[in-house]
Write a protein that holds these residues in place. Structure first.
Motif, PDB file in Angstrom:
ATOM      1  N   VAL A   1       0.837  -1.202   0.000  1.00 45.68           N
ATOM      2  CA  VAL A   1       0.000   0.000   0.000  1.00 45.68           C
ATOM      3  C   VAL A   1       0.874   1.255   0.000  1.00 45.68           C
ATOM      4  N   LEU A   2       1.999   1.185   0.726  1.00 50.25           N
ATOM      5  CA  LEU A   2       2.958   2.292   0.784  1.00 50.25           C
ATOM      6  C   LEU A   2       4.333   1.812   0.341  1.00 50.25           C
ATOM      7  N   LYS A   3       5.151   2.752  -0.096  1.00 47.12           N
ATOM      8  CA  LYS A   3       6.539   2.451  -0.419  1.00 47.12           C
ATOM      9  C   LYS A   3       7.400   2.635   0.829  1.00 47.12           C
ATOM     10  N   GLN A   4       8.536   1.970   0.850  1.00 47.09           N
ATOM     11  CA  GLN A   4       9.472   2.110   1.965  1.00 47.09           C
ATOM     12  C   GLN A   4       9.861   3.575   2.136  1.00 47.09           C
ATOM     13  N   ASN A   5       9.768   4.058   3.385  1.00 42.79           N
ATOM     14  CA  ASN A   5      10.133   5.448   3.738  1.00 42.79           C
ATOM     15  C   ASN A   5       9.226   6.510   3.116  1.00 42.79           C
ATOM     16  N   GLN A   6       8.083   6.084   2.590  1.00 41.30           N
ATOM     17  CA  GLN A   6       7.146   7.063   2.022  1.00 41.30           C
ATOM     18  C   GLN A   6       6.572   7.978   3.099  1.00 41.30           C
ATOM     19  N   VAL A   7       6.333   7.392   4.282  1.00 43.16           N
ATOM     20  CA  VAL A   7       5.798   8.158   5.411  1.00 43.16           C
ATOM     21  C   VAL A   7       6.609   7.850   6.658  1.00 43.16           C
ATOM     22  N   LYS A   8       6.963   8.878   7.412  1.00 47.91           N
ATOM     23  CA  LYS A   8       7.690   8.728   8.670  1.00 47.91           C
ATOM     24  C   LYS A   8       6.750   9.049   9.825  1.00 47.91           C
ATOM     25  N   ALA A   9       6.791   8.245  10.878  1.00 46.77           N
ATOM     26  CA  ALA A   9       5.883   8.443  12.015  1.00 46.77           C
ATOM     27  C   ALA A   9       6.015   9.838  12.609  1.00 46.77           C
ATOM     28  N   GLU A  10       7.256  10.336  12.719  1.00 46.74           N
ATOM     29  CA  GLU A  10       7.476  11.641  13.361  1.00 46.74           C
ATOM     30  C   GLU A  10       6.847  12.798  12.599  1.00 46.74           C
ATOM     31  N   SER A  11       6.520  12.578  11.321  1.00 46.49           N
ATOM     32  CA  SER A  11       5.880  13.640  10.546  1.00 46.49           C
ATOM     33  C   SER A  11       4.359  13.613  10.688  1.00 46.49           C
ATOM     34  N   ILE A  12       3.841  12.578  11.344  1.00 47.75           N
ATOM     35  CA  ILE A  12       2.396  12.396  11.441  1.00 47.75           C
ATOM     36  C   ILE A  12       1.816  12.978  12.727  1.00 47.75           C
ATOM     37  N   TYR A  13       2.577  12.885  13.825  1.00 44.04           N
ATOM     38  CA  TYR A  13       2.003  13.263  15.117  1.00 44.04           C
ATOM     39  C   TYR A  13       2.928  14.191  15.893  1.00 44.04           C
ATOM     40  N   SER A  14       2.354  14.818  16.925  1.00 48.07           N
ATOM     41  CA  SER A  14       3.128  15.659  17.831  1.00 48.07           C
ATOM     42  C   SER A  14       2.496  15.626  19.221  1.00 48.07           C
ATOM     43  N   ASN A  15       3.342  15.482  20.244  1.00 45.74           N
ATOM     44  CA  ASN A  15       2.884  15.555  21.632  1.00 45.74           C
ATOM     45  C   ASN A  15       3.137  16.934  22.238  1.00 45.74           C
ATOM     46  N   GLN A  16       3.467  17.920  21.402  1.00 51.78           N
ATOM     47  CA  GLN A  16       3.900  19.216  21.912  1.00 51.78           C
ATOM     48  C   GLN A  16       2.829  19.968  22.700  1.00 51.78           C
ATOM     49  N   PHE A  17       1.554  19.643  22.460  1.00 59.42           N
ATOM     50  CA  PHE A  17       0.480  20.348  23.156  1.00 59.42           C
ATOM     51  C   PHE A  17      -0.001  19.611  24.402  1.00 59.42           C
ATOM     52  N   ASN A  18       0.506  18.406  24.627  1.00 62.87           N
ATOM     53  CA  ASN A  18      -0.001  17.568  25.716  1.00 62.87           C
ATOM     54  C   ASN A  18       0.682  17.916  27.037  1.00 62.87           C
ATOM     55  N   PRO A  19      -0.079  18.255  28.086  1.00 58.65           N
ATOM     56  CA  PRO A  19       0.512  18.632  29.369  1.00 58.65           C
ATOM     57  C   PRO A  19       1.249  17.495  30.055  1.00 58.65           C
ATOM     58  N   PHE A  20       1.005  16.251  29.624  1.00 57.80           N
ATOM     59  CA  PHE A  20       1.683  15.108  30.235  1.00 57.80           C
ATOM     60  C   PHE A  20       2.976  14.735  29.509  1.00 57.80           C
ATOM     61  N   ASN A  21       3.331  15.526  28.513  1.00 58.15           N
ATOM     62  CA  ASN A  21       4.592  15.325  27.800  1.00 58.15           C
ATOM     63  C   ASN A  21       5.709  15.946  28.639  1.00 58.15           C
ATOM     64  N   GLN A  22       6.569  15.124  29.186  1.00 61.79           N
ATOM     65  CA  GLN A  22       7.606  15.615  30.111  1.00 61.79           C
ATOM     66  C   GLN A  22       8.568  16.597  29.446  1.00 61.79           C
ATOM     67  N   SER A  23       8.875  16.383  28.170  1.00 61.25           N
ATOM     68  CA  SER A  23       9.801  17.289  27.483  1.00 61.25           C
ATOM     69  C   SER A  23       9.203  18.675  27.327  1.00 61.25           C
ATOM     70  N   VAL A  24       7.862  18.732  27.264  1.00 53.34           N
ATOM     71  CA  VAL A  24       7.206  20.045  27.178  1.00 53.34           C
ATOM     72  C   VAL A  24       7.063  20.638  28.560  1.00 53.34           C
ATOM     73  N   ALA A  25       6.662  19.804  29.517  1.00 56.74           N
ATOM     74  CA  ALA A  25       6.417  20.277  30.872  1.00 56.74           C
ATOM     75  C   ALA A  25       7.696  20.828  31.523  1.00 56.74           C
ATOM     76  N   SER A  26       8.866  20.338  31.100  1.00 58.88           N
ATOM     77  CA  SER A  26      10.114  20.755  31.717  1.00 58.88           C
ATOM     78  C   SER A  26      10.628  22.082  31.170  1.00 58.88           C
ATOM     79  N   HIS A  27       9.985  22.619  30.130  1.00 58.82           N
ATOM     80  CA  HIS A  27      10.425  23.873  29.532  1.00 58.82           C
ATOM     81  C   HIS A  27       9.523  25.023  29.929  1.00 58.82           C
TER      82      HIS A  27
END
Length: 345
Positions: free
Chosen positions: A319-345
């Protein structure tokens, strides 16, 4: 000379003091502004007889001052996220595999929070009628299996069940998937219009309680605990309304955690009250079968595996080609208050 030097030091000190006040004021102003949503109404589609976490968040007061505007129900995650892309709604939710396909088609969207998953208490399963000649995966060849929408999560699970049992692609292609509204699938099975149906979470548990059907397998038995559906916004909406998105994710994340930490009876009572109060002619008894939040990550945090699982599966099946889609380009936890990397900044 000493007096001149002293006056100079005093002037420099005053300059730094004033600069710090200005910077502090700007910072506080930015923080106050960051808490003010740009858009105070979010249009969305609901699901019959279900309370979505944003709906629970609004009822708990976690979304204020944002209000949700229900524009109708959907029975299909792919349709819901497509509606978000076209601007018919402001956010949509779907099976993560459907989101992968949407991104592969170059849709400018970002998943921001997981809202459906499976655990030992809350999971979906494949049913046949009691006394059915279907006892296992191979028996499904040539039979009709009911799912909520073609190509989405339920079809993926049934296909994975068949693949794990060693069925070939040609054999799997002989299984006929039939789409029907989730709340109607059990009835269609009883009427023998379908040979098997996949039912999710509380609808599955209501079927078990009513009897008359045999459970072949659950998604938890196949893959353990994981998140499999997420809410998304378009990139444009996020760019124009970052504070609104942050508030939405924050409120929804807190509602998920409220459901995880509140006694079950209290959660069920709240969900039933919400369904009854919206007067949509729904089956309010379904919420009685709610058992757990059923979301993997804390506060709906998304894990990369929530998407790579389906990316790998689509690549494997051509259905997809190898490397056609990368997971990191699909989602972001930047708005989530439980994301420790965000909460620490």
């Amino acid at each position: 000379m000493k007096q001149t030097a002293r006056r100079w030091r005093q002037r420099v000190t005053r300059i730094f003091y004033l600069a710090s006040l200005i910077a502090g004021g700007m910072f506080c102003g930015a923080s106050a502004f960051a808490q003010s949503p740009e858009k105070l109404e979010l249009r969305y589609q609901g699901w019959a007889s279900k309370v979505l976490y944003p709906e629970l968040a609004e009822d708990l007061g976690y979304l204020a001052p944002i209000k949700l505007k229900w524009v109708g129900n959907t029975i299909s995650g792919p349709q819901d996220i497509q509606a978000a892309v076209t601007g018919d709604v402001d956010f949509g939710g779907a099976f993560n595999g459907s989101i992968v396909k949407l991104v592969a088609a170059h849709a400018p969207v970002k998943a921001v929070i997981s809202y459906v998953g499976t655990d030992k208490d809350t999971n979906g399963g494949l049913f046949v009628l009691q006394g059915s000649p279907i006892h296992g995966p191979r028996d499904l060849i040539g039979h009709k299996v009911g799912v909520n929408t073609p190509g989405a999560y339920e079809q993926y699970l049934v296909t994975a069940y068949l693949e794990k049992a060693g069925l070939s692609k040609d054999e799997i292609d002989k299984v006929v998937f039939v789409a029907a509204p989730p709340v109607n699938l059990a009835q269609l099975l009883k009427q023998k219009q379908l040979d098997a149906v996949f039912l999710e979470d509380i609808i599955k548990d209501k079927q078990l309680a009513q009897g008359g059907a045999t459970l072949l397998v659950t998604d938890y038995q196949l893959f353990g605990s994981f998140g499999y559906a997420s809410y998304l916004f378009t990139d444009r909406f996020i760019a124009q309304n970052p504070n609104t998105v942050r508030k939405f994710v924050d409120g929804t994340a807190r509602a998920i955690e409220w459901a995880k930490t509140t006694p079950r009876a209290e959660v069920v009572a709240r969900l039933k009250k919400i369904v009854e109060a919206r007067h949509r002619n729904e089956d309010t008894t379904i919420v009685d079968y709610w058992k757990s939040a059923g979301v993997g990550g804390k506060g709906g945090l998304i894990d990369a595996n929530d998407f790579t699982t389906y990316i790998d599966w689509y690549v494997k099946n051509g259905v997809l080609k190898q490397n056609q889609v990368k997971a990191e380009s699909i989602y972001s936890n930047q708005f989530n208050p439980f994301n420790q990397s965000v909460a620490s900044h």
